[in-house]
Design an enzyme around this catalytic site. Structure first.
Site, PDB file in Angstrom:
ATOM      1  N   HIS A  41      31.910  -6.619  30.564  1.00 40.14           N
ATOM      2  CA  HIS A  41      31.432  -5.234  30.511  1.00 40.14           C
ATOM      3  C   HIS A  41      32.135  -4.452  29.400  1.00 40.14           C
ATOM      4  O   HIS A  41      33.162  -4.870  28.867  1.00 40.14           O
ATOM      5  CB  HIS A  41      31.615  -4.558  31.866  1.00 40.14           C
ATOM      6  CG  HIS A  41      33.047  -4.244  32.204  1.00 40.14           C
ATOM      7  ND1 HIS A  41      33.721  -3.169  31.664  1.00 40.14           N
ATOM      8  CD2 HIS A  41      33.935  -4.864  33.035  1.00 40.14           C
ATOM      9  CE1 HIS A  41      34.951  -3.133  32.142  1.00 40.14           C
ATOM     10  NE2 HIS A  41      35.116  -4.150  32.971  1.00 40.14           N
ATOM     11  N   THR A  57      26.052 -14.133  33.150  1.00 41.98           N
ATOM     12  CA  THR A  57      25.925 -14.311  31.705  1.00 41.98           C
ATOM     13  C   THR A  57      25.934 -15.788  31.338  1.00 41.98           C
ATOM     14  O   THR A  57      25.145 -16.238  30.493  1.00 41.98           O
ATOM     15  CB  THR A  57      27.070 -13.583  30.995  1.00 41.98           C
ATOM     16  OG1 THR A  57      26.964 -12.178  31.268  1.00 41.98           O
ATOM     17  CG2 THR A  57      27.031 -13.793  29.488  1.00 41.98           C
ATOM     18  N   HIS A  88      25.495  -9.377  28.932  1.00 43.19           N
ATOM     19  CA  HIS A  88      26.801  -9.250  29.569  1.00 43.19           C
ATOM     20  C   HIS A  88      26.629  -8.911  31.040  1.00 43.19           C
ATOM     21  O   HIS A  88      25.592  -8.407  31.479  1.00 43.19           O
ATOM     22  CB  HIS A  88      27.650  -8.180  28.876  1.00 43.19           C
ATOM     23  CG  HIS A  88      27.305  -6.765  29.203  1.00 43.19           C
ATOM     24  ND1 HIS A  88      27.853  -6.091  30.274  1.00 43.19           N
ATOM     25  CD2 HIS A  88      26.464  -5.879  28.599  1.00 43.19           C
ATOM     26  CE1 HIS A  88      27.380  -4.858  30.320  1.00 43.19           C
ATOM     27  NE2 HIS A  88      26.526  -4.698  29.316  1.00 43.19           N
ATOM     28  N   CYS A  89      27.657  -9.220  31.806  1.00 42.34           N
ATOM     29  CA  CYS A  89      27.728  -8.788  33.201  1.00 42.34           C
ATOM     30  C   CYS A  89      29.082  -8.118  33.370  1.00 42.34           C
ATOM     31  O   CYS A  89      29.479  -7.336  32.502  1.00 42.34           O
ATOM     32  CB  CYS A  89      27.489  -9.953  34.159  1.00 42.34           C
ATOM     33  SG  CYS A  89      28.487 -11.414  33.873  1.00 42.34           S
ATOM     34  N   ALA A  90      29.793  -8.386  34.431  1.00 41.15           N
ATOM     35  CA  ALA A  90      31.109  -7.756  34.611  1.00 41.15           C
ATOM     36  C   ALA A  90      32.178  -8.517  33.844  1.00 41.15           C
ATOM     37  O   ALA A  90      32.880  -7.951  33.002  1.00 41.15           O
ATOM     38  CB  ALA A  90      31.460  -7.676  36.096  1.00 41.15           C
TER      39      ALA A  90
END
Length: 259
Positions: free
Chosen positions: A38, A155, A147-149
């Site tokens: 992130h 991802t 993207h993710c976290a």
């Protein structure tokens, strides 16, 4: 340290997942496919570097609750397309529920991660986001960032599906997936994250359990692909029948991504 990793102050796991050879004798274009964690802690220097990458599309794979807790920073005037989930689910993320309620051993973590991967390809939120991502790949002339976290699971699965579609060899695709374990420096991060978990949830996992949670393992991705094959027969059928990547769209994506 891999040259694929891009140095950012406040964005973890930022890297290029293009520039691989394909089965058709072509090569994915460099700096067209980007992935990361992130961007909530991106520095001003990071934003300038991000702006220089020519990103046309950002695909944020996080839940609404995650986006609300850690809103993305983007360069001033960023005009690219942002793809994010349409739901308004502000409930607790599954990994938080796991940390709150489960014994934190290496085996329990690996069991949780394996089951997460087995269900991830079929979650309605992911199906929607993955579908819109592949449609965007066919249209974008610039870089596409997913993207993710942490930039490793949601991802990682989407990057691996992209590699399969483009004809990247299994060994290269797996190597790229596992590069997270280098990018996030598991040995250094595990004690710090274990302390945060203890502070927030009252229990301290072992460093081995924390590394299993922070990193990725080949078995996780294999579980996702096995589940897809069980339901749909092949990854190609899943891409076509679930994500809408038919022959025409696939050809357009390959034309955009391959030099």
């Amino acid at each position: 340290m891999s040259t694929r990793l891009l140095a950012f102050d406040g964005v973890e796991n930022f890297r290029d997942y293009g520039d691989y050879a394909t089965a058709a004798g072509r090569r994915l274009v460099r700096r067209r496919l980007l992935r990361s964690g992130h961007h909530a802690r991106a520095s001003d220097t990071d934003l300038a570097a991000f702006g220089a990458l020519g990103v046309d599309v950002v695909v944020d794979l996080r839940r609404a609750s995650e986006r609300a807790a850690q809103p993305s920073r983007r360069p001033q005037g960023f005009a690219g397309q942002v793809i994010e989930s349409r739901d308004a689910d502000l409930g607790e993320a599954p990994h938080i529920a796991f940390l709150r309620s489960t014994d934190l051993t290496p085996d329990s973590v690996r069991g949780f991660m394996t089951e997460t991967y087995r269900t991830m390809p079929f979650d309605a939120r992911h199906v929607d986001l993955f579908t819109r991502y592949f449609a965007a790949l066919a249209e974008s002339d610039g870089a596409v960032l997913i993207h993710c976290a942490a930039g490793k699971d949601r991802t990682g699965l989407l990057a691996a599906l992209t590699h399969h579609l483009a004809g990247v060899g299994e060994a290269d695709a797996l190597e790229d997936y596992l590069l997270t374990n280098t990018a996030v420096n598991l040995e250094a991060r595990a004690p710090e994250v274990a302390a945060v978990i203890e502070r927030n949830f009252g229990r301290r996992p072992s460093d081995a359990a924390t590394r299993a949670f922070l990193g990725v393992e080949a078995e996780y991705l294999a579980a996702a692909f096995a589940a897809v094959r069980e339901r749909h027969g092949s990854l190609d059928a899943y891409l076509r029948d679930v994500l809408g990547v038919g022959a025409e769209l696939r050809a357009r994506i390959e034309a955009r991504l391959c030099g």
